[in-house]
Motif scaffolding. Structure first.
Motif, PDB file in Angstrom:
ATOM      1  N   ILE A 188       0.851  -1.185   0.000  1.00 28.89           N
ATOM      2  CA  ILE A 188       0.000   0.000   0.000  1.00 28.89           C
ATOM      3  C   ILE A 188       0.888   1.237   0.000  1.00 28.89           C
ATOM      4  CG2 ILE A 188      -0.173   0.146   2.531  1.00 28.89           C
ATOM      5  CD1 ILE A 188      -3.132   0.995   2.073  1.00 28.89           C
ATOM      6  N   ARG A 189       0.412   2.256  -0.670  1.00 24.65           N
ATOM      7  CA  ARG A 189       1.148   3.513  -0.769  1.00 24.65           C
ATOM      8  C   ARG A 189       0.202   4.666  -0.466  1.00 24.65           C
ATOM      9  NH1 ARG A 189       5.773   5.139  -3.579  1.00 24.65           N
ATOM     10  NH2 ARG A 189       5.882   7.389  -3.883  1.00 24.65           N
ATOM     11  N   VAL A 190       0.741   5.707   0.181  1.00 25.00           N
ATOM     12  CA  VAL A 190      -0.013   6.929   0.455  1.00 25.00           C
ATOM     13  C   VAL A 190       0.789   8.100  -0.093  1.00 25.00           C
ATOM     14  CG1 VAL A 190      -1.040   8.419   2.198  1.00 25.00           C
ATOM     15  CG2 VAL A 190      -1.052   5.933   2.526  1.00 25.00           C
ATOM     16  N   ASP A 191       0.170   8.877  -0.981  1.00 29.78           N
ATOM     17  CA  ASP A 191       0.807  10.050  -1.582  1.00 29.78           C
ATOM     18  C   ASP A 191       0.013  11.301  -1.242  1.00 29.78           C
ATOM     19  OD1 ASP A 191       2.895   8.749  -2.744  1.00 29.78           O
ATOM     20  OD2 ASP A 191       2.202   8.951  -4.811  1.00 29.78           O
ATOM     21  N   ASP A 192       0.738  12.380  -0.992  1.00 30.40           N
ATOM     22  CA  ASP A 192       0.108  13.685  -0.793  1.00 30.40           C
ATOM     23  C   ASP A 192       0.734  14.654  -1.786  1.00 30.40           C
ATOM     24  OD1 ASP A 192      -1.596  15.581   0.525  1.00 30.40           O
ATOM     25  OD2 ASP A 192       0.209  16.423   1.440  1.00 30.40           O
ATOM     26  N   ASN A 193      -0.102  15.279  -2.627  1.00 23.48           N
ATOM     27  CA  ASN A 193       0.362  16.156  -3.695  1.00 23.48           C
ATOM     28  C   ASN A 193       0.010  17.611  -3.426  1.00 23.48           C
ATOM     29  OD1 ASN A 193       1.197  14.315  -6.237  1.00 23.48           O
ATOM     30  ND2 ASN A 193      -0.475  13.328  -5.124  1.00 23.48           N
ATOM     31  N   THR A 194       0.959  18.493  -3.737  1.00 27.50           N
ATOM     32  CA  THR A 194       0.752  19.933  -3.640  1.00 27.50           C
ATOM     33  C   THR A 194       1.226  20.579  -4.938  1.00 27.50           C
ATOM     34  OG1 THR A 194       1.197  19.830  -1.263  1.00 27.50           O
ATOM     35  CG2 THR A 194       1.242  21.991  -2.302  1.00 27.50           C
ATOM     36  N   PRO A 195       0.422  21.417  -5.599  1.00 27.18           N
ATOM     37  CA  PRO A 195      -0.955  21.770  -5.263  1.00 27.18           C
ATOM     38  C   PRO A 195      -1.897  20.605  -5.520  1.00 27.18           C
ATOM     39  CG  PRO A 195      -0.361  22.696  -7.376  1.00 27.18           C
ATOM     40  CD  PRO A 195       0.893  22.096  -6.825  1.00 27.18           C
ATOM     41  N   ALA A 196      -3.025  20.639  -4.864  1.00 34.42           N
ATOM     42  CA  ALA A 196      -3.983  19.545  -4.952  1.00 34.42           C
ATOM     43  C   ALA A 196      -4.969  19.790  -6.085  1.00 34.42           C
ATOM     44  CB  ALA A 196      -4.740  19.404  -3.636  1.00 34.42           C
ATOM     45  N   PRO A 197      -5.352  18.714  -6.793  1.00 34.85           N
ATOM     46  CA  PRO A 197      -6.422  18.874  -7.782  1.00 34.85           C
ATOM     47  C   PRO A 197      -7.769  19.003  -7.089  1.00 34.85           C
ATOM     48  CG  PRO A 197      -5.795  16.577  -7.603  1.00 34.85           C
ATOM     49  CD  PRO A 197      -4.875  17.338  -6.696  1.00 34.85           C
ATOM     50  N   SER A 198      -8.800  19.193  -7.879  1.00 36.41           N
ATOM     51  CA  SER A 198     -10.134  19.338  -7.293  1.00 36.41           C
ATOM     52  C   SER A 198     -10.601  18.023  -6.697  1.00 36.41           C
ATOM     53  CB  SER A 198     -11.128  19.803  -8.360  1.00 36.41           C
ATOM     54  OG  SER A 198     -11.291  18.815  -9.358  1.00 36.41           O
ATOM     55  N   LYS A 199     -11.643  18.062  -5.941  1.00 37.49           N
ATOM     56  CA  LYS A 199     -12.176  16.877  -5.280  1.00 37.49           C
ATOM     57  C   LYS A 199     -12.602  15.852  -6.323  1.00 37.49           C
ATOM     58  CE  LYS A 199     -13.653  19.305  -1.121  1.00 37.49           C
ATOM     59  NZ  LYS A 199     -14.760  19.619  -0.207  1.00 37.49           N
ATOM     60  N   PRO A 200     -12.743  14.544  -5.954  1.00 38.64           N
ATOM     61  CA  PRO A 200     -12.785  14.042  -4.586  1.00 38.64           C
ATOM     62  C   PRO A 200     -11.429  13.732  -3.962  1.00 38.64           C
ATOM     63  CG  PRO A 200     -13.240  12.263  -6.092  1.00 38.64           C
ATOM     64  CD  PRO A 200     -13.084  13.490  -6.925  1.00 38.64           C
ATOM     65  N   SER A 201     -10.361  13.692  -4.733  1.00 35.98           N
ATOM     66  CA  SER A 201      -9.091  13.224  -4.178  1.00 35.98           C
ATOM     67  C   SER A 201      -8.388  14.259  -3.316  1.00 35.98           C
ATOM     68  CB  SER A 201      -8.170  12.809  -5.325  1.00 35.98           C
ATOM     69  OG  SER A 201      -8.038  13.881  -6.238  1.00 35.98           O
ATOM     70  N   SER A 202      -8.452  15.534  -3.709  1.00 33.99           N
ATOM     71  CA  SER A 202      -7.825  16.629  -2.964  1.00 33.99           C
ATOM     72  C   SER A 202      -6.347  16.391  -2.692  1.00 33.99           C
ATOM     73  CB  SER A 202      -8.575  16.860  -1.644  1.00 33.99           C
ATOM     74  OG  SER A 202      -9.912  17.230  -1.905  1.00 33.99           O
ATOM     75  N   GLY A 203      -5.665  15.719  -3.609  1.00 34.08           N
ATOM     76  CA  GLY A 203      -4.222  15.554  -3.501  1.00 34.08           C
ATOM     77  C   GLY A 203      -3.756  14.364  -2.711  1.00 34.08           C
ATOM     78  N   LEU A 204      -4.639  13.729  -1.918  1.00 30.96           N
ATOM     79  CA  LEU A 204      -4.256  12.581  -1.098  1.00 30.96           C
ATOM     80  C   LEU A 204      -4.773  11.305  -1.759  1.00 30.96           C
ATOM     81  CD1 LEU A 204      -2.933  11.705   1.612  1.00 30.96           C
ATOM     82  CD2 LEU A 204      -5.246  11.740   2.600  1.00 30.96           C
ATOM     83  N   PHE A 205      -3.851  10.361  -1.996  1.00 33.07           N
ATOM     84  CA  PHE A 205      -4.220   9.120  -2.671  1.00 33.07           C
ATOM     85  C   PHE A 205      -3.721   7.928  -1.869  1.00 33.07           C
ATOM     86  CE2 PHE A 205      -3.813  12.391  -5.864  1.00 33.07           C
ATOM     87  CZ  PHE A 205      -4.975  12.247  -6.610  1.00 33.07           C
ATOM     88  N   ILE A 206      -4.580   6.938  -1.710  1.00 32.30           N
ATOM     89  CA  ILE A 206      -4.230   5.678  -1.049  1.00 32.30           C
ATOM     90  C   ILE A 206      -4.284   4.589  -2.115  1.00 32.30           C
ATOM     91  CG2 ILE A 206      -4.846   4.021   0.739  1.00 32.30           C
ATOM     92  CD1 ILE A 206      -6.112   6.311   2.293  1.00 32.30           C
ATOM     93  N   LEU A 207      -3.153   3.914  -2.316  1.00 26.62           N
ATOM     94  CA  LEU A 207      -3.007   3.006  -3.455  1.00 26.62           C
ATOM     95  C   LEU A 207      -2.622   1.602  -2.981  1.00 26.62           C
ATOM     96  CD1 LEU A 207      -0.863   5.439  -5.622  1.00 26.62           C
ATOM     97  CD2 LEU A 207      -3.337   5.164  -5.695  1.00 26.62           C
ATOM     98  N   PRO A 208      -3.590   0.707  -2.836  1.00 26.95           N
ATOM     99  CA  PRO A 208      -3.277  -0.686  -2.505  1.00 26.95           C
ATOM    100  C   PRO A 208      -2.963  -1.498  -3.768  1.00 26.95           C
ATOM    101  CG  PRO A 208      -5.635  -0.382  -2.499  1.00 26.95           C
ATOM    102  CD  PRO A 208      -5.034   0.966  -2.820  1.00 26.95           C
ATOM    103  N   ARG A 209      -2.240  -2.590  -3.593  1.00 28.82           N
ATOM    104  CA  ARG A 209      -1.915  -3.489  -4.706  1.00 28.82           C
ATOM    105  C   ARG A 209      -1.690  -4.892  -4.168  1.00 28.82           C
ATOM    106  NH1 ARG A 209       2.724  -5.230  -7.825  1.00 28.82           N
ATOM    107  NH2 ARG A 209       4.094  -4.340  -6.249  1.00 28.82           N
TER     108      ARG A 209
END
Length: 726
Positions: free
Chosen positions: A457-478
């Motif tokens: 699993i990975r967690v990423d936080d992006n700045t600047p954030a795109p519009s919702k629903p993600s708002s820059g935070l992504f949780i990526l399981p595999r």
């Protein structure tokens, strides 16, 4: 007398029993020293055989006195044939037998992309690898870049993005190039503004392995690896020094000169790669535009390796490339401009990046790795009435912990990615900044001999954030699973989530030359999010004593929600999703020095944006590849290959023609030099033979989609000089 006849058979039987001997041997890989469980030993004269157990030990009992030839075989390795005398001097001795991997055969391959440096056959994630032997062949076919290397790989389609400048990108499993990652030694050196020229600025001579991961691989490598990734593994110093020079000339006015040097001492080592690539403007069709642009490129890549002690090692490298690429109207390139002949495309680029890697070995099972790259890319794109100058400064830093246990392996880490692009006026509105902070953990669990599970699993936080629903935070399981059904048949199945931050740098922008592209407001644009699934079956077996066959069947499906599309010169999120589904079939047959390879790709990529559903442009549904090679190792190589690319939908609603290309390679090798001659596209398939590649006038052309070769027949010949070699 009766007692004599009774005792005589007993004595003979007793002697026969006493004469029985036991043969014990341990079979290992000559290069990696890994045990080869399942290796087979045969004594032809006695018609008896045995297989190695899980420890690699072969035991053959009841061998009578005498001399017997024993054959040791293992799939992907050269056969060992040796005569042994019985009884042996030391009857309890376990003989160690090393097998060499055979040229072209399916030998064991250690991969780096998963971070655990495991054997390819034992990893639940599906990975394809091109080892050094195959890269050696590719480097004589096209020494200046890796465009051909990727284009001849099943499931990968190279898309030319400029009709006159030769710039290109690659697509995996029918998805746009922005959904793929191109890495070097696990680091993202080629992205953003530099992406469309990357395939043309990497030489295969500097590589020792290329690894392909198809499908979602975001856990370790973050956003952008929706369709997959390609990891270019550079050469490292070996015990024996190497000094190689390669000179190449093409019938398309191309000249390549490159050199590679490596040496390893006790505590330090080095590799140095340098090249000069020149091409004159080339127009085989006579339509007045360059199929191959006028190009001058210099490259120098030095690296220093430090081996401090048994626990600490690292390396530092620099990658530098300067290129001046001028395409367009042949008269303009020749310096003869007038009121009619004015069109040109010039790309001046300077690429400079540093790479740093350090490893601390905690114990035999655990280690800590740190790696960093800082990249600077300066590009000036000039066209009549338009000038885009931009500088990209990017960085990647990662700290990870790896533990390789007998039953479970762990990879955990954090990384920081920065990307800063500055465009000069009047295009300064295209500038952007992006920062990504990520953390990941992955476990590979070997439950038993037939089942392994890899989850992460990975967690990423992006700045600047795109519009919702993600708002820059992504949780990526595999999750990926490996099933070893028997010694010949294995299966892998897996899937995961991915995402791609909004960006202007993609195939559509390159095809437009950025002239009409409007600035992108990330805050008002959603990130593209994906769901991917892959599954395959792999059959691997020996056919008699001399043949080896490997058959792999892959199925894939990837969905991308709200993909970015170009509408009225602006990128917006589509009101729907993109779905790419298909299959890949790969068959490799090795018969001693002769190798046959057959590949087939079926790709069905559709846009579910509106009603009715439409196919994805520039995505051929069917592609075939055939390759045969005859090689006497270290002496001679002959290769023949053929490729079929099926019809594909173009962006103007028309359909591009399907075509077949054919190539031949002849190479003669001696100890210190090789000579080679290679012909590509000998069927002379050219898009310009089937119609004009542009509309409008030669002064202001509007180029159509490029779906077929433009350069026609190209023959190259050269020499490789090996002053120091193993």
């Amino acid at each position: 007398m009766k007692k004599f006849f009774i005792l005589m058979p007993c004595m003979l039987l007793s002697h026969w029993i006493m004469a029985q001997n036991i043969f014990k041997a341990k079979v290992i890989n000559d290069q990696t020293k890994a045990i080869l469980k399942g290796a087979t030993a045969v004594i032809p004269d006695l018609k008896i055989s045995a297989s190695a157990d899980t420890s690699g030990l072969i035991t053959i009992p009841n061998i009578p006195n005498g001399k017997f030839e024993i054959e040791i075989t293992y799939v992907g390795f050269a056969k060992s044939e040796k005569v042994y005398s019985f009884p042996q001097t030391n009857p309890n001795q376990v003989i160690e037998i090393s097998l060499d991997s055979s040229t072209g055969e399916l030998a064991e391959v250690t991969v780096q992309t998963t971070r655990t440096n495991q054997n390819l056959q034992d990893i639940p994630t599906r990975i394809e690898a091109l080892p050094l032997e195959e890269l050696d062949e590719k480097s004589t076919m096209r020494p200046g870049d890796i465009k051909m290397l990727l284009g001849e790989t099943t499931g990968i389609h190279v898309q030319q993005t400029s009709a006159v400048s030769g710039s290109a990108s690659f697509r995996i499993q029918g998805l746009d190039s922005r959904y793929t990652q191109l890495l070097q030694d696990g680091m993202p050196l080629y992205a953003g503004f530099s992406g469309s020229l990357s395939l043309l600025q990497v030489s295969p001579l500097d590589l020792r392995q290329v690894e392909f991961l198809k499908g979602s691989n975001s856990t370790l490598y973050g956003g952008g690896a929706i369709a997959g990734l390609v990891n270019l593994i550079s050469k490292v110093p070996e015990k024996e020094p190497e000094l190689t020079f390669l000179l190449n000339q093409t019938t398309a006015k191309g000249t390549d000169a490159s050199g590679y040097y490596s040496q390893k001492w006790e505590h330090i080592g080095t590799t140095i790669f340098g090249s000069y690539n020149y091409n004159g403007a080339y127009d085989p069709s006579g339509n007045g535009f360059s199929a191959i642009p006028q190009t001058n490129r210099f490259t120098i890549n030095p690296k220093v390796f430090l081996y401090m002690d048994d626990r600490n090692s690292g390396w530092f490298g620099v990658n530098t490339t300067y290129e001046n690429r001028l395409g367009g109207d042949m008269q303009v390139i020749a310096g003869k401009t007038d009121s009619t002949h004015q069109y040109f495309e010039r790309n001046k680029t300077f690429r400079f990046s540093t790479q740093l890697s350090f490893t601390h070995k905690i114990d035999e099972e655990s280690k800590i790795n740190f790696k960093n790259t800082i990249g600077y890319f300066d590009r000036q794109l000039d066209e009549p009435g338009f000038d885009l100058k931009g500088k990209q400064l990017s960085s990647f830093s990662e700290l990870n912990y790896v533990r390789n246990g007998e039953k479970a392996s762990w990879v955990a880490g954090v990384n920081l990615i920065t990307d800063h692009f500055t465009a000069q006026p009047p295009q300064n509105a295209l500038s952007y900044d992006q920062t990504t902070i990520g953390a990941f953990i992955q476990n590979t669990w070997k439950a038993n001999n037939w089942f392994s599970l890899e989850s992460g699993i990975r967690v990423d936080d992006n700045t600047p954030a795109p519009s919702k629903p993600s708002s820059g935070l992504f949780i990526l399981p595999r999750v990926n699973a490996l099933f070893k059904i028997n010694d010949q048949l294995t299966s892998r199945i897996g899937g995961g989530l991915g995402y791609k931050m909004p960006t202007l740098f993609n195939d559509e922008s390159e095809q437009d030359g950025y002239q009409h592209i409007q600035p992108l407001n990330i805050g008002n644009t959603q990130a593209e999010q994906s769901y991917g699934l892959n599954g395959d079956l792999n059959y691997r077996s020996a056919l008699g004593d001399e043949a080896v066959i490997n058959v792999n069947q892959l199925f894939f499906s990837t969905r991308v929600d709200h993909p970015l599309i170009l509408q009225n010169n602006s990128f917006i999120n589509a009101p729907g999703h993109l779905l790419s589904q298909g299959a890949e079939t790969n068959v490799k047959l090795v018969m001693d020095e002769l190798v046959f390879y057959l590949g087939y790709t079926y790709t069905n990529t559709k846009q579910y944006f509106n009603d009715p559903t439409t196919a994805q442009p520039l995505t051929p549904k069917k592609q075939f590849s055939f390759d045969s090679t005859y090689e006497i190792e270290g002496s001679f190589r002959f290769g023949a290959e053929s490729f079929y690319t099926g019809p594909q939908l173009l962006s103007d609603g028309t359909t591009g023609k399907g075509y077949i290309t054919f190539g031949l390679l002849v190479q003669k090798m001696w100890k210190h030099f090789d000579i080679f001659i290679n012909g590509e596209n000998l069927t002379d398939q050219r898009q310009t033979k089937w119609g004009s590649i542009y509309t409008g006038s030669i002064t202001n052309p509007d180029f159509k989609d490029i779906y077929a070769p433009l350069d026609g027949v190209v023959v190259n010949a050269g020499i490789r000089i090996k002053l120091l070699n193993k």
